[in-house]
Design a protein around this motif. Sequence first.
Motif, PDB file in Angstrom:
ATOM      1  N   ALA A  42       0.962  -1.156   0.185  1.00 51.49           N
ATOM      2  CA  ALA A  42       0.090  -0.223   0.271  1.00 51.49           C
ATOM      3  C   ALA A  42       0.788   0.876   0.058  1.00 51.49           C
ATOM      4  O   ALA A  42       0.713   2.320  -0.486  1.00 51.49           O
ATOM      5  CB  ALA A  42      -0.831   0.424   1.520  1.00 51.49           C
ATOM      6  N   GLU A  43       2.077   1.410   0.683  1.00 47.50           N
ATOM      7  CA  GLU A  43       2.971   3.010   0.380  1.00 47.50           C
ATOM      8  C   GLU A  43       3.694   2.482  -0.701  1.00 47.50           C
ATOM      9  O   GLU A  43       3.689   3.618  -1.302  1.00 47.50           O
ATOM     10  CB  GLU A  43       3.816   1.977   1.410  1.00 47.50           C
ATOM     11  CG  GLU A  43       3.599   2.141   3.777  1.00 47.50           C
ATOM     12  CD  GLU A  43       4.523   2.167   4.581  1.00 47.50           C
ATOM     13  OE1 GLU A  43       5.777   3.364   4.212  1.00 47.50           O
ATOM     14  OE2 GLU A  43       4.547   0.778   4.449  1.00 47.50           O
ATOM     15  N   LEU A  44       3.865   1.379  -0.650  1.00 50.72           N
ATOM     16  CA  LEU A  44       4.356   2.193  -2.692  1.00 50.72           C
ATOM     17  C   LEU A  44       3.349   1.870  -3.901  1.00 50.72           C
ATOM     18  O   LEU A  44       3.712   2.858  -4.670  1.00 50.72           O
ATOM     19  CB  LEU A  44       4.848   0.227  -2.851  1.00 50.72           C
ATOM     20  CG  LEU A  44       6.144  -0.115  -4.165  1.00 50.72           C
ATOM     21  CD1 LEU A  44       6.894   0.713  -4.099  1.00 50.72           C
ATOM     22  CD2 LEU A  44       6.046  -1.524  -3.836  1.00 50.72           C
ATOM     23  N   ASP A  45       2.190   1.533  -4.105  1.00 47.95           N
ATOM     24  CA  ASP A  45       1.234   2.377  -4.300  1.00 47.95           C
ATOM     25  C   ASP A  45       1.364   3.936  -4.497  1.00 47.95           C
ATOM     26  O   ASP A  45       0.935   4.135  -5.564  1.00 47.95           O
ATOM     27  CB  ASP A  45      -0.129   1.128  -3.979  1.00 47.95           C
ATOM     28  CG  ASP A  45      -1.601   1.719  -5.165  1.00 47.95           C
ATOM     29  OD1 ASP A  45      -1.199   1.890  -6.023  1.00 47.95           O
ATOM     30  OD2 ASP A  45      -2.662   2.037  -3.999  1.00 47.95           O
ATOM     31  N   ALA A  46       0.868   4.116  -3.438  1.00 46.31           N
ATOM     32  CA  ALA A  46       1.011   5.507  -3.072  1.00 46.31           C
ATOM     33  C   ALA A  46       2.345   6.577  -2.899  1.00 46.31           C
ATOM     34  O   ALA A  46       1.989   7.500  -3.917  1.00 46.31           O
ATOM     35  CB  ALA A  46       0.486   5.713  -1.524  1.00 46.31           C
ATOM     36  N   ALA A  47       3.540   5.753  -3.515  1.00 47.72           N
ATOM     37  CA  ALA A  47       5.172   5.861  -3.275  1.00 47.72           C
ATOM     38  C   ALA A  47       4.576   6.568  -5.099  1.00 47.72           C
ATOM     39  O   ALA A  47       5.519   7.200  -5.808  1.00 47.72           O
ATOM     40  CB  ALA A  47       5.991   5.399  -2.769  1.00 47.72           C
ATOM     41  N   LEU A  48       3.957   5.174  -5.754  1.00 51.33           N
ATOM     42  CA  LEU A  48       4.294   5.611  -7.152  1.00 51.33           C
ATOM     43  C   LEU A  48       3.183   6.322  -7.933  1.00 51.33           C
ATOM     44  O   LEU A  48       3.344   7.018  -9.071  1.00 51.33           O
ATOM     45  CB  LEU A  48       4.015   3.906  -7.595  1.00 51.33           C
ATOM     46  CG  LEU A  48       4.917   2.583  -8.240  1.00 51.33           C
ATOM     47  CD1 LEU A  48       3.571   1.887  -7.954  1.00 51.33           C
ATOM     48  CD2 LEU A  48       6.095   3.439  -8.601  1.00 51.33           C
ATOM     49  N   TRP A  49       2.347   6.723  -7.126  1.00 48.32           N
ATOM     50  CA  TRP A  49       1.308   7.988  -7.754  1.00 48.32           C
ATOM     51  C   TRP A  49       2.051   9.142  -6.920  1.00 48.32           C
ATOM     52  O   TRP A  49       1.462  10.549  -7.684  1.00 48.32           O
ATOM     53  CB  TRP A  49      -0.184   8.077  -5.963  1.00 48.32           C
ATOM     54  CG  TRP A  49      -1.337   7.589  -7.294  1.00 48.32           C
ATOM     55  CD1 TRP A  49      -1.572   6.057  -6.850  1.00 48.32           C
ATOM     56  CD2 TRP A  49      -1.651   6.682  -8.606  1.00 48.32           C
ATOM     57  NE1 TRP A  49      -2.089   5.358  -6.869  1.00 48.32           N
ATOM     58  CE2 TRP A  49      -2.288   6.016  -8.653  1.00 48.32           C
ATOM     59  CE3 TRP A  49      -1.564   7.678  -9.466  1.00 48.32           C
ATOM     60  CZ2 TRP A  49      -2.910   5.432 -10.017  1.00 48.32           C
ATOM     61  CZ3 TRP A  49      -2.296   7.592 -10.667  1.00 48.32           C
ATOM     62  CH2 TRP A  49      -2.622   6.507 -10.810  1.00 48.32           C
ATOM     63  N   THR A  50       2.722   9.484  -5.874  1.00 52.70           N
ATOM     64  CA  THR A  50       3.405  10.434  -5.546  1.00 52.70           C
ATOM     65  C   THR A  50       5.149  10.877  -5.207  1.00 52.70           C
ATOM     66  O   THR A  50       5.793  11.966  -5.211  1.00 52.70           O
ATOM     67  CB  THR A  50       2.709  10.841  -4.061  1.00 52.70           C
ATOM     68  OG1 THR A  50       3.768  10.103  -3.899  1.00 52.70           O
ATOM     69  CG2 THR A  50       1.956  10.149  -3.518  1.00 52.70           C
ATOM     70  N   LEU A  51       5.638  10.552  -6.400  1.00 52.54           N
ATOM     71  CA  LEU A  51       7.120  10.246  -6.659  1.00 52.54           C
ATOM     72  C   LEU A  51       7.482  11.449  -7.290  1.00 52.54           C
ATOM     73  O   LEU A  51       8.143  12.600  -6.839  1.00 52.54           O
ATOM     74  CB  LEU A  51       7.392   8.870  -8.012  1.00 52.54           C
ATOM     75  CG  LEU A  51       8.789   8.759  -8.298  1.00 52.54           C
ATOM     76  CD1 LEU A  51       9.811   8.971  -6.882  1.00 52.54           C
ATOM     77  CD2 LEU A  51       9.123   8.260  -9.248  1.00 52.54           C
TER      78      LEU A  51
END
Length: 145
Positions: A42-51
């Motif tokens: 879930a953290e990785l998913d969010a990080a991909l949106w906000t890179l």
Amino acid sequence: MTRIDFHTNLPDKLNYACRLARKAWAVKGRVVLLARDRAEAAELDAALWTLADTDFLPHAMAGDALAAQSPLLVSYAGDPGFGAALPHHDMLINLGREIPDGFERFGRVFEIISTDEDDAAAGRQRYLAYKKNSYPLTHFVAGKS
């Protein structure tokens, strides 16, 4: 045979994995990012949106209805969406501490190792296991030329 690339001494594994995925996607690569668990996925998913404000990294969770159309997939150890049902097996970015089941289906595996000593020790064990089985290995140490 699967090529294994170790990237070690990383202070922020998630950010590094996202940047590596962005680099692969820029050259039309298809990548599966494998987190340790559901929470890290879930953290990785969010990080991909906000890179970055100007980047869009098209991705989906493995097993999602859009997975077949997504060049970047996010999964985690134990995810039923990870495995033979994955729509592509070009590259795997492993953020976990174990050798993923079925890694040999991928053309290339990136092992992402942080500065944490337990993570580094687990990375060394994976390196030795891959080496014992004669996989081609490379090693990049962050912060060194």
